[in-house]
Scaffold this motif. Structure first.
Motif, PDB file in Angstrom:
ATOM      1  N   GLU A 106      12.203  20.215  -1.942  1.00  0.00           N
ATOM      2  CA  GLU A 106      11.068  19.294  -1.766  1.00  0.00           C
ATOM      3  C   GLU A 106      11.535  17.886  -1.391  1.00  0.00           C
ATOM      4  O   GLU A 106      10.962  17.253  -0.510  1.00  0.00           O
ATOM      5  CB  GLU A 106      10.223  19.233  -3.042  1.00  0.00           C
ATOM      6  N   ASN A 142       3.190  27.784  -7.996  1.00  0.00           N
ATOM      7  CA  ASN A 142       3.534  26.980  -6.831  1.00  0.00           C
ATOM      8  C   ASN A 142       4.351  25.773  -7.299  1.00  0.00           C
ATOM      9  O   ASN A 142       3.823  24.911  -8.010  1.00  0.00           O
ATOM     10  CB  ASN A 142       2.229  26.523  -6.158  1.00  0.00           C
ATOM     11  N   PRO A 143       5.625  25.679  -6.908  1.00  0.00           N
ATOM     12  CA  PRO A 143       6.440  24.584  -7.431  1.00  0.00           C
ATOM     13  C   PRO A 143       5.893  23.204  -7.053  1.00  0.00           C
ATOM     14  O   PRO A 143       6.157  22.230  -7.759  1.00  0.00           O
ATOM     15  CB  PRO A 143       7.817  24.814  -6.792  1.00  0.00           C
ATOM     16  N   GLN A 144       5.162  23.121  -5.976  1.00  0.00           N
ATOM     17  CA  GLN A 144       4.601  21.814  -5.592  1.00  0.00           C
ATOM     18  C   GLN A 144       3.535  21.340  -6.573  1.00  0.00           C
ATOM     19  O   GLN A 144       3.276  20.140  -6.659  1.00  0.00           O
ATOM     20  CB  GLN A 144       4.043  21.860  -4.172  1.00  0.00           C
ATOM     21  N   ASN A 160       0.008  30.262  -0.331  1.00  0.00           N
ATOM     22  CA  ASN A 160       1.435  30.162  -0.040  1.00  0.00           C
ATOM     23  C   ASN A 160       1.880  28.731   0.186  1.00  0.00           C
ATOM     24  O   ASN A 160       3.002  28.492   0.618  1.00  0.00           O
ATOM     25  CB  ASN A 160       1.792  31.006   1.187  1.00  0.00           C
ATOM     26  N   ASN A 213       8.043  33.431   3.851  1.00  0.00           N
ATOM     27  CA  ASN A 213       7.395  32.424   3.010  1.00  0.00           C
ATOM     28  C   ASN A 213       5.926  32.248   3.340  1.00  0.00           C
ATOM     29  O   ASN A 213       5.287  31.311   2.850  1.00  0.00           O
ATOM     30  CB  ASN A 213       8.105  31.069   3.157  1.00  0.00           C
ATOM     31  N   ARG A 257      15.531  26.061  -4.649  1.00  0.00           N
ATOM     32  CA  ARG A 257      14.252  26.079  -3.932  1.00  0.00           C
ATOM     33  C   ARG A 257      13.431  24.821  -4.232  1.00  0.00           C
ATOM     34  O   ARG A 257      12.861  24.214  -3.338  1.00  0.00           O
ATOM     35  CB  ARG A 257      13.461  27.312  -4.353  1.00  0.00           C
ATOM     36  N   LYS A 258      13.384  24.440  -5.506  1.00  0.00           N
ATOM     37  CA  LYS A 258      12.596  23.263  -5.875  1.00  0.00           C
ATOM     38  C   LYS A 258      13.168  21.985  -5.246  1.00  0.00           C
ATOM     39  O   LYS A 258      12.437  21.101  -4.807  1.00  0.00           O
ATOM     40  CB  LYS A 258      12.578  23.100  -7.395  1.00  0.00           C
ATOM     41  N   ASP A 308      10.311  22.321   2.754  1.00  0.00           N
ATOM     42  CA  ASP A 308       9.966  21.869   1.411  1.00  0.00           C
ATOM     43  C   ASP A 308      10.064  23.009   0.389  1.00  0.00           C
ATOM     44  O   ASP A 308      10.589  24.089   0.702  1.00  0.00           O
ATOM     45  CB  ASP A 308       8.581  21.205   1.415  1.00  0.00           C
ATOM     46  N   ALA A 309       9.588  22.778  -0.827  1.00  0.00           N
ATOM     47  CA  ALA A 309       9.752  23.753  -1.902  1.00  0.00           C
ATOM     48  C   ALA A 309       8.967  25.033  -1.680  1.00  0.00           C
ATOM     49  O   ALA A 309       9.203  26.040  -2.350  1.00  0.00           O
ATOM     50  CB  ALA A 309       9.362  23.120  -3.243  1.00  0.00           C
ATOM     51  N   ASN A 310       8.005  25.010  -0.762  1.00  0.00           N
ATOM     52  CA  ASN A 310       7.286  26.231  -0.407  1.00  0.00           C
ATOM     53  C   ASN A 310       7.736  26.807   0.920  1.00  0.00           C
ATOM     54  O   ASN A 310       7.112  27.730   1.440  1.00  0.00           O
ATOM     55  CB  ASN A 310       5.771  25.957  -0.364  1.00  0.00           C
ATOM     56  N   ILE A 359       5.759  19.357  -8.806  1.00  0.00           N
ATOM     57  CA  ILE A 359       6.599  18.317  -8.182  1.00  0.00           C
ATOM     58  C   ILE A 359       5.755  17.324  -7.381  1.00  0.00           C
ATOM     59  O   ILE A 359       5.993  16.123  -7.408  1.00  0.00           O
ATOM     60  CB  ILE A 359       7.656  18.951  -7.239  1.00  0.00           C
TER      61      ILE A 359
END
Lengths: 286, 286, 286, 286, 286, 286
Positions: free
Chosen positions: E27, B106-108, B123, C123, E23-24, E121-123, B111
């Motif tokens: 955010e 999960n990129p969050q 997700n 997503n 994608r990142k 956001d990134a997700n 970040i």
């Protein structure tokens, strides 16, 4: 594939318009346990059922019926909004009836939907698929369904009590009866599967892989022990595989968690700053 | 009022970091049936319980336990993220391990939360109170709870199967066992109330006010009759007050809905425009 | 009221499982312009149509067809997830195929839905009724529908390009063709109503009540005047009631807004604090 | 990059405060088709436009204008809330005017925003980017925009009818006129692109790859054939590439879907349990 | 009112496409502390400021600058997506680079937005006004802003560390510097207001109306007293009006809550059922 | 791990029921800055704190206290709803008191929660984790917390002013005092960390990597220069590392963005169509 017939499953005619009740009725159309929720919940469960005709068929039958209930409620709400007056604050100043309409109706009914029903609840929150459940495990899902019909009938009954309109009551008495059937139905379906699988979902996970020593223990996490009076605190467990026991003074089994520092690219509070925070004497260290 | 002790209810230590599994584990922390959902669901049910000590006490006990489960999962996820690498596409080009981390985590986590757990699902959908249920009617709510523990244990078991980390499996085997208890517990609580109230929620609405002629009827809204094979289609109803019957070819009881035109201030399609739409011959009118 | 037939409107069989494409395909099932959106949009428009048989009938026909499309996509997604492997990071370390599946698939498909379709987008955002539109004004709504079918076909075409599976492509070629029909259909319906009402929605608001002097003016709110090249900047307006004109250097017609202080019970920044903020010389006052 | 000038694009001064209308006016500020939606929709479409100056310039021009409309509405709402009284139930008991304010105003205006406008709709739902559309395909997006301006003008007109305040009406007559322009504008832009691309979006997908046999067929999925009367049911299609035809009794082209069982790690209902469900005689098998 | 100039505030050109980083980067465009959040937060605070030119002007200036940052990020993301490959699982099987793209990129970038930036956001969670704050009290709001710039700079720095692209780093170094200014700015603005109002918001509520005996007490709600080491536990309070004190063993001041039964129309669990639940001996009553 | 004691932290007894105020009070239970938000925000920050006992302990202490505040508010709301009447439009017609209740109360309190508190705000929006913040950087997060307590106390004070009920006021005076403490506390904690780290978050990013030439510049993005009067426009920066300067006429540093065309599989507007859009003379090219 679906077909539509133009007639309603049951009558949906109020005696007279009532925009305030129209707002309330939105709850069982587009709320958490409204008809959109049960329709899509049963249909998705049906579409995702793997390998058996009977349960899938039953799910599709009832999901299809719920589509008809959406239709009845949408029609009823549009009629309750019929000729809804265009009221203003100045008029309300003279008349509690107008004041009640101004305050108690949903402003989006006159601004957004043109006096039509909306896919939203009694506070105007739009319907969301967060409400629905379809896991692929039928016993789990039938329990979800039993809950949905219980909550749904409860709300319909509360609404029945909040109106005197005989047309609305007539339609609600239909929906309440169908919820009686559906509670019976899901209960029956649960019993059928529990008879084959025992009661704990999922039934296929080897019991020896779970911590069996805490699988039948009630933890009393508060002062006082009224909770010991329940069926869940003593005697054989419902699944027949253990004995309930009551743990009056639970203690932790784990340790104090201590996390490692984050790598530098995360730029958390720097360790040096944390160290300096120990300048004041630490009462724990006394 | 609450107190906190620093020790965890049970161990939450993985063998090694795994940011991809950290993402998956978020589901049972902050998903629809994660620990935040059950904690707040049971606590709100407890706070709203009117008039009885035993059920309220029990709800507060288990709600308080679920807070400890949030804590265990938050700790485990932070540890699975320990030292999560700062990976880039160029590195991934050479290494499927890096590619999997880049894609599967999960990129969050890197970040937003600084390698900490988030109140979100697998997700990254943030937790919402749309997930929880507290109606004031205990039998309805205990059914909701039985469902929550069924879905929750199912998800925990599926996660157990998707990792080889013995530390993670150890913690999950604790949570799975607690879910076994909690399914037994809510089942027991439901049986207790059903014994006093019969099975249809709410039990206090006069049965003669619902359309009794459709209160035990299964409607077969599709071609084919596999759905007739179930317990719900024949025999005495589960509430003991009726006989299930199967309606093979359901027909509408209502009429075609026809809505009145909206008042002018709504500015719908003007009636004149609708009338002109009849210029083409109407096949229904033939 | 609705009936269901068990056969699909069209085939929904992939050549082979592909959990990554299953995730992508969720977009046109449960995304902003997915089949849930169009089904409920057309059905709500139909249920809320006041006073005319032809448009209501047409809306119900096409809404009912879209339910069949939800069914096809749900079936296809479940099949693309068939036997989806239970993959771990360690395996991914050795194999880009596994790495791609670990990263590219939706973890909720294996944790939450049991390898079934979900009412969510690519997503994992759950479907919400925020996506749909039903205003009671048919021309407005048919434009919404024309847009929905345009966006939907665009997304289906993009997905068609992103797979080699002939089974998936076959189903998509069906859905794309239906979207061709539906774009034609809504276009035709718009033309029909525009012929009766002119093009500006709503057509029933007296034109003299709007500020006619700015009803056909294009404001060039940026440096450069490329925007003057369009059909919208010169010549007769499309509604035939005015002349487009291009305003190269727009100026404000209003004044600087100045709000009164809030009443004391609001506890905003106290006026005294604001006054003191004038201690420094004000460059505007020079 | 942007600059701000302090003057409003047009006046935003009500004759007198009206907290109930302030709540309603939120719809066209922060609702699905409010000014936040169109501003961000046009700006994102502009920023994402690939390769052409004229359309990008035009999108930025109009998106920038919509920012000015947000500002006008925010100012108007703050003024309608000016000196909003701090009313209680006891006072309401004596006075329908107070009762209407207590009921009809948004409590968050006095608790949360300090009598300021909020980025929310008439029911207090916060604005969400779920509302907006930017696909990269200009014809698709211009249709979205034509719809947005149609719905937006419709809502502004409905609000115009629900107030007697001449200041509010004056501002609305400005916004309604701008929506007239914007409907004309998007219509013109659509015609321009359709002249180059034909009407079906996207125009670049090879027509032979879609199932051409169903690309111009209307399916009558309900009893009755009123829907045959429309322009969409007979004659040449709007794209000029086919002939509309009407399918009175549509039949499925697909087969009954049958899904394979899930792999064991998913822990669905066990196949044995499903088999036992056949104990009762199956009416289909007769 | 606003004007747009076509040039960007600063360069937004990556060295090469990178759909995973695109994608990142979403955010800080459309996440909780992304540029949409700060732009709309400052603009709404500005529009709602009652009575003072300086703070309103400052809020509008910085809000307008943030619009330029949205534009830079939208442009950068579109360029990072430039020519994003149309990748499939089969190709990924051979190539970790492809696997990483398949897994790490946002599928909606190729299906929904046509390789453009999204307000998400990134997700992929869509931006929501739940993120923003405007209370009418400037000191409260400037603290919100100080937090927003702190979280925002933290996220930008974390992203800076996760890429090697010199073009991206160049743009981020601009945004990071602006966040340095903005943290300084909000800090300065807070100090200015605190000098006039003292530090507790709102400053206008009479202190004698709050329970002063607990206005400076730290409650140690857990075993262990490490929390006593902080500045908040001893010495004069920051507002200069009290002395911090540390309550090592807090006890409740209230009583056990006991709620009255609900009225009958609510249909809660019937009192009789609750009474029968006392059939088992109550350990509390012993 | 947590324990619960049955007594409330402080009294929560209104003098009399008031369903309208019950609705308003939901804001500080389940709104953006309600007690659910602060409880979960502090607990998540505590669980995610890496490496230091004192701050983690303090976060857990205060997070645990906030759970007690949820409990007090839930109890108070249930009591304000005690015996809430079942009112109808016909009764409201005669009585402004009834009209106010019908309009001003939350219909879900009687339909959904059975006269219990809900995890939602004053408009019925369900609580969402979008509201909370936990970044791993303590200084950033303590600023978030200082903001939360500022907004929260502001809302509590506004509510205090909107009721005459002495029981409600008594409870609010407790909560307001606790917010006084908590503002002091977070302020103290911020000062402690700022003394170690300087004020810009994160403190660990090398300053030479940001564009230092714009790190202390205020951009005046509007006509007029009132914003030059603030502390932020002149003099040494708060972090002591630069000099504030005021840029009266900011200009872009970047260039006009020009995006490459999308690859064919994206099916954007075809380049040919864009080229033809140049048929009209371009005023920029003159």
């Amino acid at each position: 594939m679906f077909y539509h017939v133009k007639e309603l499953q049951y009558h949906a005619k109020p005696e007279r318009p009532d925009p305030v009740f129209a707002r309330k009725l939105q709850e069982i159309l587009g709320g958490q346990f409204g008809e959109i929720s049960v329709a899509l919940q049963y249909l998705f469960q049906g579409w995702n059922t793997r390998g058996d005709g009977k349960y899938r068929d039953m799910l599709m039958d009832i999901g299809t019926e719920e589509l008809a209930h959406i239709e009845m409620l949408a029609t009823m709400i549009a009629r309750l909004l019929d000729g809804a007056p265009d009221v203003e604050l100045d008029e309300a100043a003279k008349n509690p009836f107008v004041a009640a309409i101004l305050g108690g109706s949903n402003p989006q009914h006159s601004i957004v939907s043109g006096l039509g029903a909306m896919p939203a609840d009694a506070n105007g929150n739009k319907w969301t698929a967060d409400y629905i459940i379809a896991s692929g495990n039928l016993l789990a899902d039938f329990r979800a369904n039993l809950n949905s019909e219980s909550q749904g009938r409860l709300q319909a009954v509360r609404l029945y009590e909040q109106t005197d309109d005989r047309g609305v009551k007539d339609m609600l008495s239909w929906l309440i009866a169908r919820d009686t059937m559906h509670q019976n139905q899901w209960y029956a379906a649960c019993l059928e599967l529990e008879a084959k699988e025992n009661i704990v979902v999922p039934s296929t996970f080897p019991r020896e892989l779970e911590k069996q020593e805490v699988a039948y223990t009630f933890y009393n996490n508060s002062a006082g022990t009224k909770s010991a009076k329940g069926r869940w605190a003593h005697g054989p467990s419902i699944d027949g595989l253990g004995q309930f026991n009551y743990f009056e003074n639970p203690v932790p089994f784990g340790e104090k968690p201590k996390l490692n520092p984050a790598p530098p690219y995360i730029h958390d509070t720097p360790p040096a700053a944390l160290r300096k925070s120990d300048d004041m004497p630490d009462p724990d260290m006394k």
